[in-house]
Enzyme design. Sequence first.
Site, mmCIF file in Angstrom:
data_model
loop_
_atom_site.group_PDB
_atom_site.id
_atom_site.type_symbol
_atom_site.label_atom_id
_atom_site.label_comp_id
_atom_site.label_asym_id
_atom_site.label_seq_id
_atom_site.Cartn_x
_atom_site.Cartn_y
_atom_site.Cartn_z
ATOM 1 N N SER A 263 0.872 -1.163 -0.124
ATOM 2 C CA SER A 263 -0.138 -0.095 0.006
ATOM 3 C C SER A 263 0.658 1.202 -0.056
ATOM 4 O O SER A 263 2.081 1.247 -0.171
ATOM 5 C CB SER A 263 -0.853 -0.108 1.242
ATOM 6 O OG SER A 263 -0.185 -0.059 2.403
ATOM 7 N N THR B 178 -2.141 0.936 -6.079
ATOM 8 C CA THR B 178 -2.161 0.447 -4.608
ATOM 9 C C THR B 178 -3.446 1.038 -4.043
ATOM 10 O O THR B 178 -4.237 1.570 -4.764
ATOM 11 C CB THR B 178 -0.791 0.793 -3.974
ATOM 12 O OG1 THR B 178 -0.706 -0.093 -2.847
ATOM 13 C CG2 THR B 178 -0.416 2.062 -3.946
ATOM 14 N N TYR B 179 -3.501 0.989 -2.827
ATOM 15 C CA TYR B 179 -4.298 1.704 -1.751
ATOM 16 C C TYR B 179 -3.831 2.338 -0.664
ATOM 17 O O TYR B 179 -2.549 2.174 -0.273
ATOM 18 C CB TYR B 179 -5.410 0.638 -1.256
ATOM 19 C CG TYR B 179 -4.798 -0.357 -0.412
ATOM 20 C CD1 TYR B 179 -4.688 -0.288 0.875
ATOM 21 C CD2 TYR B 179 -3.995 -1.594 -0.849
ATOM 22 C CE1 TYR B 179 -4.280 -1.144 1.817
ATOM 23 C CE2 TYR B 179 -3.318 -2.691 0.017
ATOM 24 C CZ TYR B 179 -3.414 -2.214 1.230
ATOM 25 O OH TYR B 179 -2.765 -3.310 2.182
ATOM 26 N N GLY C 219 5.808 -2.516 0.821
ATOM 27 C CA GLY C 219 5.589 -3.889 0.061
ATOM 28 C C GLY C 219 6.253 -3.703 -1.174
ATOM 29 O O GLY C 219 7.413 -2.993 -1.477
ATOM 30 N N ALA C 220 5.770 -4.243 -2.165
ATOM 31 C CA ALA C 220 6.242 -4.377 -3.612
ATOM 32 C C ALA C 220 6.383 -3.147 -4.111
ATOM 33 O O ALA C 220 7.446 -2.803 -4.796
ATOM 34 C CB ALA C 220 5.450 -5.426 -4.331
ATOM 35 N N ALA C 221 5.501 -2.167 -3.947
ATOM 36 C CA ALA C 221 5.651 -0.790 -4.514
ATOM 37 C C ALA C 221 6.786 -0.108 -4.037
ATOM 38 O O ALA C 221 7.459 0.509 -4.564
ATOM 39 C CB ALA C 221 4.399 0.012 -4.038
#
Length: 115
Positions: free
Chosen positions: A25, A57-58, A73-75
């Site tokens: 996120s 994302t959020y 995370g992945a971002a």
Amino acid sequence: MMIEVLKSKLHCVTVTEANLNYMGSITIDEDLMDAANLIAGEKVQVLDNNNGERFETYVIKGERASGSICLNGAAARRVQVGDVCIIISYALMDFEEAKSFKPTIVFPAEGNRIV
């Protein structure tokens, strides 16, 4: 007919943190969220002006008045701390309503502060 239009935009915020070990996120200072009419859990698109990355994302609420823009995370792999990003949300609305809709666009000051 329903169309998707720009609802909110944080224009040129600076990434303050990238946390690879978080579930995922983007954490945004709650003052910035309020100014841009964003809510926790809302889907956003992030555009990195430094490297051209674009991803979705959020939103997670960040500490108020902190200036926090943290990719999780992945971002976190798609940005570097110090990158300048645009954060956009969209809304579905009726075509006629969309013609007169005015999006919320915020231009934060240095340190991701609202002036």
